[in-house]
Design a protein around this motif. Structure first.
Motif, PDB file in Angstrom:
ATOM      1  N   ALA A  83      35.079 -24.161 -37.898  1.00 45.64           N
ATOM      2  CA  ALA A  83      35.354 -25.540 -38.305  1.00 45.64           C
ATOM      3  C   ALA A  83      34.480 -25.956 -39.490  1.00 45.64           C
ATOM      4  O   ALA A  83      34.972 -26.570 -40.445  1.00 45.64           O
ATOM      5  CB  ALA A  83      35.147 -26.492 -37.134  1.00 45.64           C
ATOM      6  N   GLU A  84      33.194 -25.623 -39.459  1.00 46.24           N
ATOM      7  CA  GLU A  84      32.291 -26.023 -40.546  1.00 46.24           C
ATOM      8  C   GLU A  84      32.664 -25.343 -41.858  1.00 46.24           C
ATOM      9  O   GLU A  84      32.610 -25.957 -42.922  1.00 46.24           O
ATOM     10  CB  GLU A  84      30.835 -25.723 -40.181  1.00 46.24           C
ATOM     11  CG  GLU A  84      30.296 -26.579 -39.062  1.00 46.24           C
ATOM     12  CD  GLU A  84      30.215 -28.064 -39.391  1.00 46.24           C
ATOM     13  OE1 GLU A  84      30.212 -28.447 -40.578  1.00 46.24           O
ATOM     14  OE2 GLU A  84      30.143 -28.869 -38.443  1.00 46.24           O
ATOM     15  N   ASP A 112      35.976 -26.914 -43.111  1.00 47.47           N
ATOM     16  CA  ASP A 112      35.677 -28.260 -43.611  1.00 47.47           C
ATOM     17  C   ASP A 112      34.966 -28.198 -44.961  1.00 47.47           C
ATOM     18  O   ASP A 112      35.291 -28.958 -45.875  1.00 47.47           O
ATOM     19  CB  ASP A 112      34.814 -29.038 -42.620  1.00 47.47           C
ATOM     20  CG  ASP A 112      35.572 -29.487 -41.389  1.00 47.47           C
ATOM     21  OD1 ASP A 112      36.823 -29.378 -41.363  1.00 47.47           O
ATOM     22  OD2 ASP A 112      34.909 -29.944 -40.433  1.00 47.47           O
ATOM     23  N   GLU A 159      36.371 -29.978 -48.183  1.00 48.51           N
ATOM     24  CA  GLU A 159      35.687 -31.202 -48.581  1.00 48.51           C
ATOM     25  C   GLU A 159      34.751 -31.051 -49.778  1.00 48.51           C
ATOM     26  O   GLU A 159      34.593 -31.989 -50.551  1.00 48.51           O
ATOM     27  CB  GLU A 159      34.917 -31.776 -47.389  1.00 48.51           C
ATOM     28  CG  GLU A 159      35.845 -32.214 -46.263  1.00 48.51           C
ATOM     29  CD  GLU A 159      35.109 -32.589 -44.997  1.00 48.51           C
ATOM     30  OE1 GLU A 159      33.864 -32.693 -45.007  1.00 48.51           O
ATOM     31  OE2 GLU A 159      35.795 -32.774 -43.970  1.00 48.51           O
TER      32      GLU A 159
END
Length: 144
Positions: A69-70, A73, A77
């Motif tokens: 997820a990190e 992201d 982002e």
């Protein structure tokens, strides 16, 4: 980890199926040292160092949390390059990442500090030659 359960915590083991799914979602292959630790602990922390690993929660459902997820992201982002994988969030470095474009003869990747605010790709400094070396150094430092 097991010898320091008063200051170390860990999650549940990661199955080979979850590891394969995580690699597919990231489009990366995990190095042996990272694979070994997530197979055994899933995700873990020692004192003030939280290693992302891979885990799931009931609230997030089927989503793979932690490094998966990190990393996804950070790509979406802040434009993290595809060859990098987040293994730790840090107040100083921002991200500790594996650079999968630089495998050694054992299939290990170096660990770098990465910050999207730094020009020329964000790589700031090499932290360790491998994930295993990085984890060992962080854990020893936190336990002394």
């Amino acid at each position: 980890m097991r010898a320091n359960e008063d200051t170390a915590q860990h999650g549940r083991r990661c199955s080979p199926e979850i590891i394969a799914r995580a690699e597919r979602e990231l489009g990366l292959t995990f190095p042996p040292s990272y694979r070994l630790l997530i197979e055994e602990f899933g995700s873990w922390d020692v004192s003030s160092s939280e290693f992302l690993g891979i885990y799931q929660t009931e609230a997030a459902g089927d989503v793979l949390l932690g490094s998966v997820a990190e990393t996804l992201d950070a790509r979406a982002e802040v434009g993290m390059p595809q060859e990098l994988m987040v293994v730790m969030l840090d107040d100083v470095w921002l991200f500790a990442v594996l650079d999968t474009s630089q495998p050694d003869e054992d299939g290990e990747y170096p660990v770098f500090a990465w910050n999207p605010g730094v020009l020329d790709g964000g790589l700031m400094e090499k932290i360790a030659d491998s994930f295993g070396e990085f984890v060992l150094k962080e854990c020893q430092q936190n336990l002394t």
